[in-house]
Motif scaffolding. Structure first.
Motif, mmCIF file in Angstrom:
data_model
loop_
_atom_site.group_PDB
_atom_site.id
_atom_site.type_symbol
_atom_site.label_atom_id
_atom_site.label_comp_id
_atom_site.label_asym_id
_atom_site.label_seq_id
_atom_site.Cartn_x
_atom_site.Cartn_y
_atom_site.Cartn_z
ATOM 1 N N GLY A 65 0.812 -1.203 0.000
ATOM 2 C CA GLY A 65 0.000 0.000 0.000
ATOM 3 C C GLY A 65 0.851 1.261 0.000
ATOM 4 N N THR A 121 1.434 7.451 -6.311
ATOM 5 C CA THR A 121 0.071 7.881 -5.989
ATOM 6 C C THR A 121 -0.001 9.390 -5.816
ATOM 7 N N HIS A 170 -2.616 4.107 -5.786
ATOM 8 C CA HIS A 170 -3.635 3.629 -4.850
ATOM 9 C C HIS A 170 -4.425 4.825 -4.318
#
Length: 382
Positions: A171, A322, A352
């Motif tokens: 992540g 991101t 993400h």
């Protein structure tokens, strides 16, 4: 004439000649020759015809030599030799390690045409990660493809019969974690903290920052040149006494060799260390590349001190991608900065968007409408 190997010689015309023996129907021995411009080429041809001869001698009625029979061990050694000559050393070590650990002992004596996906699934450990499980099948299929192309073994493609659970994707750090990390790194900054800032704001991989040299930094044009990476490779099946070695080589792919402009605030930080008396060859270490495992440990220690939950170093790269897309950067530029082959890798694997980003997108749609006449549907009119 010079000779290399069994029944292989170099001719006066520069070609290599390999000789093999066959037995005719009346029992007489006859010799045949194969030719190639290289020693390796003639060796491959020679093995193919030798294998064909074994089959014909075992079954005189066998006339199809397009589908030859070889053991996984014999074919794998030829394939690994080919990989060693044509691929990066790190790639060779990865394939060799998988073969030695998961394939050789259990499948080495099996002939290629006997191999089945169910057979592999029943032998492999059940606790393997999804990526390693797929890698083992990938190695099997590369071995089989090589055998079909160079030795005429049966064309096969193995499909995993066990669906492994998908590994949890890496992540990103959320905005609050980023703020806490940057605040901690900026306080009493050292060269290791500077390296983490570079990865967070320029998207470098762990191995790339560990292998970065001062000569890779163009201070005049304010550009960072990514030319190499470092990684720890398995070497348990070599003559080395150590189980692993620290290997410095080219980046992950040809696209990873790239130039990245240095942001203004990072440029000033890097410049402040340029005249340091402790400065050596490498950015993080004086004379040797930083061991990625050591830097990963340093990163975990920094996260703990900054009050941030533990995460992988690679999360910095995902966070960078991101942030770029969320800030409105075009995907092509971000992809080139990251060193990806195409924008699909960047968008599908590295970006993400969080819930706040999605919420802002949806709210912005209404904002654009409200600047003009309010849509009828918003007034309850259909």
């Amino acid at each position: 004439m010079s000779r290399r190997g069994e029944n292989i010689r170099k001719r006066s015309d520069g070609r290599w000649e390999g000789r093999y023996m066959i037995c005719s129907s009346d029992g007489h021995k006859k010799y045949r020759s194969v030719y190639s411009r290289t020693y390796k080429g003639v060796k491959q041809k020679l093995m193919k015809f030798k294998v064909a001869t074994v089959i014909l001698q075992a079954d005189p009625n066998e006339t199809d030599v397009n589908h030859l029979s070889m053991t996984i061990e014999d074919l794998s050694q030829q394939w690994l030799s080919y990989v060693a000559d044509h691929r990066k050393y790190s790639t060779y070590r990865k394939y060799a390690g998988i073969y030695e650990k998961y394939i050789k002992k259990s499948f080495g004596d099996i002939r290629t045409e006997e191999l089945r996906s169910e057979m592999i699934a029943s032998v492999l450990p059940k606790d393997l990660s999804s990526s390693l499980y797929q890698s083992i099948y990938c190695v099997f299929n590369r071995i089989l493809d090589y055998g079909n192309q160079y030795y005429g073994t049966v064309k096969m493609h193995l499909v995993p019969v066990i669906t492994k659970t998908v590994s949890k994707p890496i992540g990103t750090l959320n905005i609050y974690e980023q703020q806490k990390l940057v605040e901690y790194l900026s306080n009493d900054i050292d060269i290791y903290k500077a390296g983490i800032l570079i990865c967070l704001f320029m998207g470098l991989r762990l191995g790339e920052i560990c292998a970065l040299k001062w000569e890779d930094i163009d201070f005049q044009n304010r550009i960072l040149h990514i030319k190499r990476t470092v990684q720890r490779l398995d070497c348990t099946n070599t003559e080395s006494r150590s189980k692993t070695i620290l290997f410095e080589g080219p980046p992950k792919t040809v696209h990873s060799i790239r130039e990245i402009p240095i942001p203004e605030f990072l440029y000033n930080i890097i410049l402040s260390y340029n005249d340091s008396p402790c400065k050596g060859i490498y950015f993080l270490n004086p004379n040797t590349p930083m061991d990625p495992r050591t830097y990963q440990y340093k990163f975990q220690s920094i996260l703990k001190k900054a009050g941030i939950e533990s995460t992988h170093f690679h999360a910095l790269r995902h966070t960078f991608a991101t942030n770029c897309i969320n800030s409105g950067a075009d995907a092509k530029s971000v992809s080139e900065i990251l060193g990806h082959a195409n924008v699909n890798i960047t968008l599908n694997r590295y970006v993400h968007p969080d819930m706040d980003t999605k919420r802002n997108i949806l709210n912005s749609i209404y904002s654009k409408h409200s600047e003009s006449d309010e849509p009828q549907i918003l007034r309850g009119q259909l």
